[in-house]
Design a protein around this motif. Structure first.
Motif, PDB file in Angstrom:
ATOM      1  N   ARG A  56      10.018  27.692  27.199  1.00 45.88           N
ATOM      2  CA  ARG A  56      10.893  27.600  28.364  1.00 45.88           C
ATOM      3  C   ARG A  56      10.145  27.367  29.669  1.00 45.88           C
ATOM      4  N   ALA A 103      13.165  24.627  26.070  1.00 47.50           N
ATOM      5  CA  ALA A 103      14.373  25.448  25.945  1.00 47.50           C
ATOM      6  C   ALA A 103      14.011  26.915  25.950  1.00 47.50           C
ATOM      7  N   ASP A 104      14.979  27.727  26.359  1.00 49.15           N
ATOM      8  CA  ASP A 104      14.897  29.167  26.178  1.00 49.15           C
ATOM      9  C   ASP A 104      15.588  29.457  24.852  1.00 49.15           C
ATOM     10  N   LYS A 109      20.336  28.206  19.428  1.00 41.22           N
ATOM     11  CA  LYS A 109      19.252  27.229  19.472  1.00 41.22           C
ATOM     12  C   LYS A 109      18.265  27.483  18.340  1.00 41.22           C
ATOM     13  N   ARG A 272      19.744  32.250  32.908  1.00 34.26           N
ATOM     14  CA  ARG A 272      20.328  31.255  32.013  1.00 34.26           C
ATOM     15  C   ARG A 272      21.803  31.096  32.366  1.00 34.26           C
ATOM     16  N   LYS A 276      26.669  25.834  28.246  1.00 32.10           N
ATOM     17  CA  LYS A 276      25.776  24.690  28.155  1.00 32.10           C
ATOM     18  C   LYS A 276      26.014  23.734  29.321  1.00 32.10           C
ATOM     19  N   MET A 277      24.951  23.171  29.853  1.00 32.06           N
ATOM     20  CA  MET A 277      25.080  22.158  30.896  1.00 32.06           C
ATOM     21  C   MET A 277      23.875  21.239  30.853  1.00 32.06           C
ATOM     22  N   GLU A 278      23.993  20.105  31.481  1.00 35.00           N
ATOM     23  CA  GLU A 278      22.855  19.198  31.635  1.00 35.00           C
ATOM     24  C   GLU A 278      22.866  18.673  33.057  1.00 35.00           C
ATOM     25  N   LYS A 315      16.547  21.060  33.232  1.00 32.10           N
ATOM     26  CA  LYS A 315      17.719  20.222  32.970  1.00 32.10           C
ATOM     27  C   LYS A 315      18.899  20.996  32.392  1.00 32.10           C
ATOM     28  N   ASP A 316      18.601  22.045  31.616  1.00 36.46           N
ATOM     29  CA  ASP A 316      19.679  22.784  30.954  1.00 36.46           C
ATOM     30  C   ASP A 316      20.327  23.837  31.859  1.00 36.46           C
ATOM     31  N   GLY A 317      19.990  23.796  33.164  1.00 36.10           N
ATOM     32  CA  GLY A 317      20.573  24.738  34.099  1.00 36.10           C
ATOM     33  C   GLY A 317      19.832  26.048  34.210  1.00 36.10           C
ATOM     34  N   ARG A 318      18.842  26.238  33.353  1.00 31.08           N
ATOM     35  CA  ARG A 318      18.035  27.444  33.411  1.00 31.08           C
ATOM     36  C   ARG A 318      17.114  27.377  34.624  1.00 31.08           C
TER      37      ARG A 318
END
Length: 339
Positions: A56, A103-104, A109, A272, A276-278, A315-318
């Protein structure tokens, strides 16, 4: 390159047949820090068929003391660790398929990543992820290798579903929770010693030499010249909710997941998003710049200065909010900029 693995093949416990098995296997490494980068380096040089590395975080200057795949240029570019690792590993052995995942790791996942792999290697820094790995290992019947280190201390244990006690069983006997935080500092030899134990066990599993897989829990303190090898067979608990007769896999349940985490040993909070988002980083960078904020980044993340704090957005909003351990303050900064 017919000579590439010749010295490894001359080792009778591997041989040509074992090397072919190694080339056919897929290993998942959770974490690309000190343990993850070392494991990835050795397994890539050993010729594993496919390596999936998930992490992450991005490369920082303090990583260079012990995380062997990274260089100063990675720090300057704020490269995600898995991207920097993939670049270096491709230079080491272009025959190995490297799958880099920013990713986290949460249970959803993890199930995607673990499906079809032959071995999972723990190189993470927190017990929430480790316990999820443990439950997923039992659910999908995949061996995994635990590893942790802090200061001059390290430990490792190999878990084979259906045969050995799982990590949940061990927690009742061994206080391994104390090994998750690096606030006590770390010396590189302790990291390397854990890597030695993890990768040796990994090779045994990849060549399917089950008879020689270590069944003991290893712990050591290099500085104080202490080394302990504990038998764990009596730790197996038939009522364990992770590996017992009626498994419920509690650490894969959403109610046990943390959305906000203070990163171990760092003045940093990770947040987090609940869904889900991008994010479109270029557009977000323009919006934040219009607000008068200092923004830099690369195709994988943005770095934003917010007064005395720094926000790193993926990118995943994290996001990682540096300069605070205050969860409320971190959330306030996050919601102010990302909604």
């Amino acid at each position: 390159m017919t000579d590439r693995y010749s010295r490894q093949e001359l080792f009778s416990a591997i041989g040509k047949a074992g090397q072919q098995k190694i080339r056919s296997k897929h290993v998942l490494i959770i974490g690309a820090g000190a343990l993850g980068s070392g494991n990835a380096d050795i397994l890539t040089r050993a010729g594993v068929g496919k390596l999936t590395i998930v992490d992450r975080d991005y490369v920082e200057e303090s990583n260079l003391q012990r995380q062997q795949l990274y260089v100063e240029d990675d720090v300057k570019k704020k490269l995600p660790k898995v991207i920097a690792a993939k670049k270096r590993l491709n230079m080491v052995n272009s025959d190995v398929e490297i799958n880099a995942v920013i990713a986290d790791v949460n249970p959803e996942k993890l199930e995607q990543l673990a499906n079809g792999v032959d071995l999972i290697i723990d190189a993470t820094d927190n017990f929430e992820t480790r316990m999820a790995i443990n439950d997923m290992s039992q659910k999908l019947r995949i061996p995994w290798i635990y590893g942790a280190c802090v200061s001059s201390i390290g430990m490792s244990y190999t878990i084979i579903p259906g045969k050995t006690p799982c990590l949940n069983c061990l927690l009742k006997m061994i206080p391994v929770k104390g090994m998750t935080c690096d606030t006590g500092g770390i010396i590189s030899p302790a990291v390397q010693m854990v890597i030695v134990h993890q990768t040796t066990e990994a090779l045994k599993i990849l060549v399917e030499d089950w008879e020689n897989v270590r069944t003991t829990f290893i712990s050591f303190d290099l500085w104080r010249n202490q080394y302990t090898n504990l038998k764990m067979s009596k730790a197996k608990d038939s009522s364990c909710l992770s590996c017992g007769r009626k498994p419920a896999y509690p650490y894969l349940q959403s109610e046990n997941l943390t959305k906000t985490t203070v990163l171990c040993g760092r003045d940093t909070v990770q947040i987090r998003p609940p869904k889900k988002m991008e994010l479109h980083l270029q557009e977000l960078a323009r919006q934040l710049t219009d607000l008068g904020l200092s923004v830099s980044g690369n195709p994988f993340l943005l770095s934003v200065d917010v007064n005395e704090n720094r926000l790193v957005i993926f990118k995943d909003g994290r996001a990682l909010i540096h300069g605070t351990k205050d969860l409320k303050r971190a959330r306030a900064i996050y919601h102010r900029l990302l909604g």
